[in-house]
Design a protein around this motif. Structure first.
Motif, mmCIF file in Angstrom:
data_model
loop_
_atom_site.group_PDB
_atom_site.id
_atom_site.type_symbol
_atom_site.label_atom_id
_atom_site.label_comp_id
_atom_site.label_asym_id
_atom_site.label_seq_id
_atom_site.Cartn_x
_atom_site.Cartn_y
_atom_site.Cartn_z
ATOM 1 N N GLU A 178 -4.734 10.259 -12.802
ATOM 2 C CA GLU A 178 -4.022 10.304 -11.521
ATOM 3 C C GLU A 178 -4.960 10.009 -10.356
ATOM 4 O O GLU A 178 -4.591 9.279 -9.429
ATOM 5 C CB GLU A 178 -3.345 11.658 -11.336
ATOM 6 C CG GLU A 178 -2.155 11.855 -12.249
ATOM 7 C CD GLU A 178 -1.458 13.185 -12.035
ATOM 8 O OE1 GLU A 178 -1.961 14.028 -11.255
ATOM 9 O OE2 GLU A 178 -0.397 13.377 -12.652
ATOM 10 N N ASP A 234 -4.595 6.911 -7.820
ATOM 11 C CA ASP A 234 -4.484 7.163 -6.385
ATOM 12 C C ASP A 234 -5.600 6.465 -5.616
ATOM 13 O O ASP A 234 -5.410 6.064 -4.464
ATOM 14 C CB ASP A 234 -4.498 8.661 -6.096
ATOM 15 C CG ASP A 234 -3.240 9.355 -6.593
ATOM 16 O OD1 ASP A 234 -2.250 8.649 -6.885
ATOM 17 O OD2 ASP A 234 -3.251 10.587 -6.703
ATOM 18 N N TRP A 257 3.586 2.183 -4.287
ATOM 19 C CA TRP A 257 4.231 2.373 -5.571
ATOM 20 C C TRP A 257 4.067 1.119 -6.407
ATOM 21 O O TRP A 257 4.244 -0.003 -5.936
ATOM 22 C CB TRP A 257 5.719 2.680 -5.362
ATOM 23 C CG TRP A 257 6.411 3.028 -6.637
ATOM 24 C CD1 TRP A 257 6.549 4.280 -7.152
ATOM 25 C CD2 TRP A 257 7.028 2.144 -7.565
ATOM 26 N NE1 TRP A 257 7.223 4.233 -8.347
ATOM 27 C CE2 TRP A 257 7.533 2.921 -8.625
ATOM 28 C CE3 TRP A 257 7.199 0.769 -7.613
ATOM 29 C CZ2 TRP A 257 8.185 2.375 -9.715
ATOM 30 C CZ3 TRP A 257 7.851 0.226 -8.706
ATOM 31 C CH2 TRP A 257 8.345 1.031 -9.734
ATOM 32 N N HIS A 258 3.716 1.288 -7.670
ATOM 33 C CA HIS A 258 3.635 0.167 -8.606
ATOM 34 C C HIS A 258 4.097 0.675 -9.961
ATOM 35 O O HIS A 258 3.774 1.805 -10.361
ATOM 36 C CB HIS A 258 2.203 -0.368 -8.695
ATOM 37 C CG HIS A 258 2.119 -1.670 -9.430
ATOM 38 N ND1 HIS A 258 2.096 -1.747 -10.802
ATOM 39 C CD2 HIS A 258 2.064 -2.937 -8.968
ATOM 40 C CE1 HIS A 258 2.038 -3.015 -11.164
ATOM 41 N NE2 HIS A 258 2.006 -3.763 -10.062
ATOM 42 N N ASP A 259 4.838 -0.168 -10.690
ATOM 43 C CA ASP A 259 5.396 0.240 -11.978
ATOM 44 C C ASP A 259 4.302 0.639 -12.973
ATOM 45 O O ASP A 259 4.458 1.618 -13.702
ATOM 46 C CB ASP A 259 6.256 -0.890 -12.560
ATOM 47 C CG ASP A 259 7.007 -0.434 -13.798
ATOM 48 O OD1 ASP A 259 7.653 0.633 -13.732
ATOM 49 O OD2 ASP A 259 6.921 -1.132 -14.831
ATOM 50 N N SER A 318 1.314 1.855 -12.261
ATOM 51 C CA SER A 318 0.765 3.142 -11.829
ATOM 52 C C SER A 318 1.671 4.281 -12.260
ATOM 53 O O SER A 318 1.208 5.317 -12.755
ATOM 54 C CB SER A 318 0.597 3.162 -10.305
ATOM 55 O OG SER A 318 -0.316 2.184 -9.891
ATOM 56 N N LYS A 319 2.968 4.086 -12.094
ATOM 57 C CA LYS A 319 3.930 5.104 -12.511
ATOM 58 C C LYS A 319 3.863 5.329 -14.014
ATOM 59 O O LYS A 319 3.857 6.468 -14.483
ATOM 60 C CB LYS A 319 5.347 4.697 -12.097
ATOM 61 C CG LYS A 319 6.403 5.735 -12.478
ATOM 62 C CD LYS A 319 7.794 5.273 -12.112
ATOM 63 C CE LYS A 319 8.874 6.283 -12.447
ATOM 64 N NZ LYS A 319 8.707 7.101 -13.620
ATOM 65 N N ARG A 320 3.778 4.242 -14.774
ATOM 66 C CA ARG A 320 3.682 4.362 -16.236
ATOM 67 C C ARG A 320 2.446 5.152 -16.642
ATOM 68 O O ARG A 320 2.505 6.020 -17.513
ATOM 69 C CB ARG A 320 3.637 2.979 -16.889
ATOM 70 C CG ARG A 320 4.988 2.346 -17.059
ATOM 71 C CD ARG A 320 4.910 1.035 -17.787
ATOM 72 N NE ARG A 320 4.484 1.240 -19.174
ATOM 73 C CZ ARG A 320 4.140 0.259 -19.997
ATOM 74 N NH1 ARG A 320 4.131 -0.988 -19.580
ATOM 75 N NH2 ARG A 320 3.791 0.519 -21.228
ATOM 76 N N LYS A 378 0.718 7.359 -14.889
ATOM 77 C CA LYS A 378 0.871 8.769 -14.529
ATOM 78 C C LYS A 378 1.885 9.470 -15.425
ATOM 79 O O LYS A 378 1.672 10.610 -15.845
ATOM 80 C CB LYS A 378 1.281 8.902 -13.059
ATOM 81 C CG LYS A 378 0.146 8.579 -12.101
ATOM 82 C CD LYS A 378 0.586 8.826 -10.673
ATOM 83 C CE LYS A 378 -0.578 8.711 -9.719
ATOM 84 N NZ LYS A 378 -0.244 9.203 -8.378
ATOM 85 N N ASP A 379 2.982 8.789 -15.756
ATOM 86 C CA ASP A 379 3.998 9.377 -16.638
ATOM 87 C C ASP A 379 3.431 9.625 -18.034
ATOM 88 O O ASP A 379 3.704 10.653 -18.650
ATOM 89 C CB ASP A 379 5.222 8.471 -16.730
ATOM 90 C CG ASP A 379 6.053 8.445 -15.454
ATOM 91 O OD1 ASP A 379 5.772 9.255 -14.544
ATOM 92 O OD2 ASP A 379 6.972 7.602 -15.364
ATOM 93 N N SER A 408 1.193 12.636 -17.981
ATOM 94 C CA SER A 408 2.019 13.840 -17.943
ATOM 95 C C SER A 408 2.637 14.122 -19.313
ATOM 96 O O SER A 408 2.705 15.274 -19.753
ATOM 97 C CB SER A 408 3.112 13.671 -16.884
ATOM 98 O OG SER A 408 3.910 14.818 -16.809
#
Length: 131
Positions: free
Chosen positions: A85, A89, A95-97, A99-101, A103-104, A107
């Motif tokens: 993360e 950051d 927001w970028h897909d 980056s979200k992937r 981080k997800d 998690s």
């Protein structure tokens, strides 16, 4: 192959006990940084209670190692998730897909570690008190 540039990373130019000493200091800095994260702090406090309890609950050294190790695994995965993360950051706040992937998935790794640890502890408790 040329030697690593010590200006870029002074740790690469060290060897022997000096390298081990500085690596230990860097690791302690990482634990201090992790302590600043609420999730890691909660898991560390749980570990302070659960790891000693593992020595009472475990009926063999293998059970004790599984119980204590599963708790430490959760903390390890949490630190790695926090590192992912932080790196994402650092790249930027937009927001970028991907980056979200990233981080997800970090998690999800924490969730799986928690499920594994919870399953180990519930099984040990079941064995100890029900059977």
């Amino acid at each position: 192959m040329s030697a690593p540039d010590p200006v870029v990373n002074p740790q690469k130019g060290r060897s022997g006990f000096t390298r081990v000493f500085h690596a230990t200091l860097i690791s302690l800095n990482g634990l201090r940084a992790g302590w600043g994260e609420p999730a890691f702090r909660q898991e560390a406090i749980a570990a302070i209670v659960l790891v000693p309890f593992a020595f009472w609950l475990g009926r063999s050294w293998v059970e004790t190692a599984l119980l204590a190790g599963s708790v430490l695994l959760v903390m390890i995965v949490e630190l790695l998730n926090t590192a992912v993360e932080a790196a994402i950051d650092r790249i930027g706040p937009e927001w970028h897909d991907l980056s979200k992937r990233a981080k997800d998935m970090g998690s999800a790794a924490v969730l799986l570690a928690l499920v594994l640890s919870g399953g180990i502890w519930l099984t040990a408790l079941w064995q100890r008190f029900v059977t």
